[in-house]
Design a protein around this motif. Structure first.
Motif, mmCIF file in Angstrom:
data_model
loop_
_atom_site.group_PDB
_atom_site.id
_atom_site.type_symbol
_atom_site.label_atom_id
_atom_site.label_comp_id
_atom_site.label_asym_id
_atom_site.label_seq_id
_atom_site.Cartn_x
_atom_site.Cartn_y
_atom_site.Cartn_z
ATOM 1 N N VAL A 223 -0.806 21.632 -1.352
ATOM 2 C CA VAL A 223 -1.777 22.671 -1.698
ATOM 3 C C VAL A 223 -1.111 24.012 -1.435
ATOM 4 N N GLY A 224 -0.689 24.692 -2.488
ATOM 5 C CA GLY A 224 0.061 25.921 -2.316
ATOM 6 C C GLY A 224 1.368 25.632 -1.610
ATOM 7 N N ASP A 225 1.582 26.281 -0.446
ATOM 8 C CA ASP A 225 2.791 26.027 0.321
ATOM 9 C C ASP A 225 2.559 25.064 1.473
ATOM 10 N N GLN A 226 1.393 24.392 1.473
ATOM 11 C CA GLN A 226 1.076 23.437 2.529
ATOM 12 C C GLN A 226 1.266 22.017 2.015
ATOM 13 N N VAL A 227 1.888 21.168 2.835
ATOM 14 C CA VAL A 227 2.060 19.756 2.523
ATOM 15 C C VAL A 227 1.320 18.953 3.583
ATOM 16 N N LEU A 228 0.340 18.173 3.151
ATOM 17 C CA LEU A 228 -0.470 17.372 4.071
ATOM 18 C C LEU A 228 -0.175 15.900 3.832
ATOM 19 N N VAL A 229 0.362 15.226 4.851
ATOM 20 C CA VAL A 229 0.605 13.789 4.781
ATOM 21 C C VAL A 229 -0.627 13.083 5.335
ATOM 22 N N ALA A 230 -1.249 12.251 4.502
ATOM 23 C CA ALA A 230 -2.495 11.587 4.917
ATOM 24 C C ALA A 230 -2.214 10.537 5.995
ATOM 25 N N PRO A 231 -3.117 10.454 7.010
ATOM 26 C CA PRO A 231 -4.295 11.304 7.229
ATOM 27 C C PRO A 231 -3.923 12.552 8.022
ATOM 28 N N ASN A 232 -4.368 13.705 7.527
ATOM 29 C CA ASN A 232 -4.019 14.965 8.185
ATOM 30 C C ASN A 232 -4.886 16.064 7.599
ATOM 31 N N GLN A 233 -4.904 17.269 8.263
ATOM 32 C CA GLN A 233 -5.605 18.427 7.740
ATOM 33 C C GLN A 233 -4.819 19.677 8.074
ATOM 34 N N ASN A 234 -5.157 20.755 7.352
ATOM 35 C CA ASN A 234 -4.420 21.999 7.585
ATOM 36 C C ASN A 234 -4.843 22.635 8.906
ATOM 37 N N THR B 74 -3.423 24.487 -8.718
ATOM 38 C CA THR B 74 -3.131 23.086 -9.016
ATOM 39 C C THR B 74 -2.767 22.366 -7.719
ATOM 40 N N TYR B 75 -3.330 21.164 -7.543
ATOM 41 C CA TYR B 75 -3.059 20.343 -6.367
ATOM 42 C C TYR B 75 -2.122 19.211 -6.797
ATOM 43 N N PHE B 76 -1.126 18.957 -5.978
ATOM 44 C CA PHE B 76 -0.149 17.932 -6.333
ATOM 45 C C PHE B 76 -0.276 16.749 -5.371
ATOM 46 N N LEU B 77 -0.432 15.569 -5.960
ATOM 47 C CA LEU B 77 -0.558 14.323 -5.194
ATOM 48 C C LEU B 77 0.689 13.478 -5.397
ATOM 49 N N ARG B 78 1.186 12.895 -4.320
ATOM 50 C CA ARG B 78 2.325 11.987 -4.405
ATOM 51 C C ARG B 78 1.983 10.718 -3.624
ATOM 52 N N ALA B 79 2.052 9.562 -4.332
ATOM 53 C CA ALA B 79 1.849 8.247 -3.700
ATOM 54 C C ALA B 79 3.164 7.486 -3.766
ATOM 55 N N PRO C 40 0.823 -1.216 0.000
ATOM 56 C CA PRO C 40 0.000 0.000 0.000
ATOM 57 C C PRO C 40 0.853 1.260 0.000
ATOM 58 N N PRO C 41 0.310 2.364 -0.561
ATOM 59 C CA PRO C 41 1.097 3.592 -0.672
ATOM 60 C C PRO C 41 0.969 4.491 0.559
ATOM 61 N N SER C 42 1.997 5.309 0.764
ATOM 62 C CA SER C 42 1.899 6.471 1.639
ATOM 63 C C SER C 42 1.555 7.667 0.753
ATOM 64 N N VAL C 43 0.719 8.585 1.286
ATOM 65 C CA VAL C 43 0.155 9.634 0.445
ATOM 66 C C VAL C 43 0.408 11.005 1.055
ATOM 67 N N ILE D 243 -8.973 21.968 4.791
ATOM 68 C CA ILE D 243 -8.481 20.987 3.824
ATOM 69 C C ILE D 243 -8.075 19.725 4.581
ATOM 70 N N THR D 244 -8.583 18.582 4.152
ATOM 71 C CA THR D 244 -8.311 17.311 4.833
ATOM 72 C C THR D 244 -7.792 16.287 3.841
ATOM 73 N N ALA D 245 -6.643 15.671 4.132
ATOM 74 C CA ALA D 245 -6.103 14.566 3.331
ATOM 75 C C ALA D 245 -6.525 13.266 3.999
ATOM 76 N N MET D 246 -7.365 12.506 3.319
ATOM 77 C CA MET D 246 -7.896 11.271 3.876
ATOM 78 C C MET D 246 -6.891 10.127 3.724
ATOM 79 N N PRO D 247 -6.953 9.121 4.611
ATOM 80 C CA PRO D 247 -6.079 7.951 4.449
ATOM 81 C C PRO D 247 -6.481 7.147 3.223
ATOM 82 N N PRO D 248 -5.551 6.408 2.598
ATOM 83 C CA PRO D 248 -5.909 5.580 1.429
ATOM 84 C C PRO D 248 -6.997 4.571 1.780
ATOM 85 N N VAL D 249 -7.971 4.469 0.911
ATOM 86 C CA VAL D 249 -9.073 3.523 1.113
ATOM 87 C C VAL D 249 -8.888 2.354 0.157
#
Length: 432
Positions: free
Chosen positions: A266-277, A312-317, A259-262, A282-288
């Motif tokens: 968003v702009g200058d914010q980096v949210l590691v799931a699960p987390n929120q600003n 633009t939103y950038f996603l990294r898995a 399974p991936p880490s996500v 803004i909420t980054a949900m855990p991988p389902v």
């Protein structure tokens, strides 16, 4: 050695007399307890009919229908020596011979067929690597062994319900036992593993005449691979149908094993799931997990604002084998007709303005060309005008003024002068 002269004599007799015994079938496979009919024919009236089955010789007569081995056919006078075995026995595996006396002489004519009494093989055995997990691109090899069947068992390979064919399969090899005619068959399979193979079951299936249904041996494949997109090509995705002021959900589906880490940027914010600003907007949900290595990755915007549509939103898995990065845009437009979330290029304001200006410039150019041609201006100026010149007039006489030349679309006719929508009388030509 005594058998050699006897066989030679039998062969010589058949050649000299032209008598041949035709036996049908040449070979047969039967289970224990099944029946079998063997027919021998000659082109003369037979006086006797004898069959040798296993170690027993049977003298067959049309009127005798008792026992497990009886006469079968229209009669000896038709040259038919036939046998009906009502219940085949295990010990009868081997040759069956029919013996018919010749029209002259004492040496019986003979023909032989092969009876194979089916013997169920042992359970199939799947032999493969000891490791339990593999990587995408690994070369996987396995062997299926089905031992001691008669005749040799048939091996088939499957990945779940998909039959493996072609170059992935090697030619089967057989090894027989001389004392029992039992045969062991082996077959290898080679496959370059793909992400799609993860979780699928590799199965070796054994089929045989002595079995009511097939038997199987199998193992499940576990293939590890880096995260990868599954819903579109490229590294940009547009999510349609969001509304200003409503909650927005940015959903992206990836495949990954393990399974991936996500993380979302968003702009200058980096949210590691699960987390929120910090303010919880803004909420980054855990991988389902969706099963079979598929995962749904979601970023939730509590309330979609105009500036959210423009960014633009950038996603990294990421997992141990690699990473997948996706640029995600959102749009308030309706989703295109073809398919679910589609990746594509959304035109910005500058591109739209450029297209509109180009179309307007083309229309203006077309209008100017039509106008110039209609008014004989610019590149169309100086087109020749044809006028009527009276007979005998000087060819160097000046042409009438341009303003006096009307209705000259048909230069082959006399000029008509139109006033107030009426045609006055035609003026006579006069000499200059």
């Amino acid at each position: 050695m005594a058998a050699v002269p006897a066989f030679f004599g039998l062969f010589l007799l058949a050649v000299v007399t032209g008598q041949v015994v035709d036996i049908t079938p040449q070979q047969a496979v039967r289970r224990v307890g099944e029946d079998l009919i063997v027919t021998c024919k000659v082109n003369y009236q037979a006086e006797a009919c004898r069959m040798i089955v296993g170690q027993t010789s049977y003298l067959l007569r049309p009127g005798n229908q008792d026992g497990d081995v009886i006469y079968h056919g229209p009669g000896l006078d038709k040259g038919v020596c036939g046998m009906h075995i009502r219940r085949v026995k295990e010990e009868w595996n081997g040759n069956i011979s029919c013996m018919i006396p010749p029209p002259r002489g004492s040496i019986e004519l003979q023909a032989t067929m092969r009876l194979i009494v089916a013997h169920a093989p042992e359970l199939p055995v799947l032999i493969g690597p000891q490791q339990t997990t593999f990587h995408e691109g690994d070369r996987f090899e396995a062997q299926c062994v089905v031992a001691r069947g008669r005749p040799a068992a048939t091996i088939k390979w499957f990945l779940d319900d998909e039959a493996l064919l072609g170059s992935e399969l090697h030619e089967p090899s057989t090894e027989g036992e001389s004392t029992s005619d039992l045969v062991t068959v082996r077959q290898n399979v080679t496959r370059v593993l793909r992400a799609d193979d993860s979780g699928r079951r590799l199965t070796c299936r054994s089929e045989h005449e002595a079995l009511e249904q097939y038997r199987e041996a199998s193992r499940q494949l576990q293939v590890h691979y880096p995260p990868k997109r599954v819903d579109a090509d490229g590294n940009q995705l547009t999510i349609f149908g969001l509304k200003i002021g409503d909650q927005g959900r940015l959903n992206v589906t990836v495949r990954s094993n393990p399974p991936p880490s996500v993380e979302w940027t968003v702009g200058d914010q980096v949210l590691v799931a699960p987390n929120q600003n910090g303010d919880g907007t803004i909420t980054a949900m855990p991988p389902v997990p969706l099963g079979n290595g598929f995962y749904n990755l979601t970023l939730i915007l509590a309330r979609v604002a105009k500036e959210d549509v423009e960014r633009t939103y950038f996603l990294r898995a990421v997992n141990d084998l690699g990473r997948e990065e996706v640029a995600v845009r959102i749009s308030t437009m309706d989703e295109p007709a073809a398919g679910p979330q589609r990746s594509g290029v959304e035109l910005d304001t500058g591109a739209i303005v450029g297209i509109v200006v180009g179309v307007l410039a083309l229309l203006v150019a077309v209008f100017l060309v039509v106008f110039a041609k209609a008014t004989d201006r610019w590149c169309f100026a100086g087109r020749s005008h044809h006028t009527d010149i009276p007979d005998g007039a000087d060819s160097e006489a000046p042409l009438p003024p341009h303003d006096d030349i009307k209705g000259a679309e048909n230069p082959s006719h006399d000029h008509e002068y139109i006033s107030n929508g009426k045609h006055p009388e035609k003026k006579p030509d006069t000499a200059v």
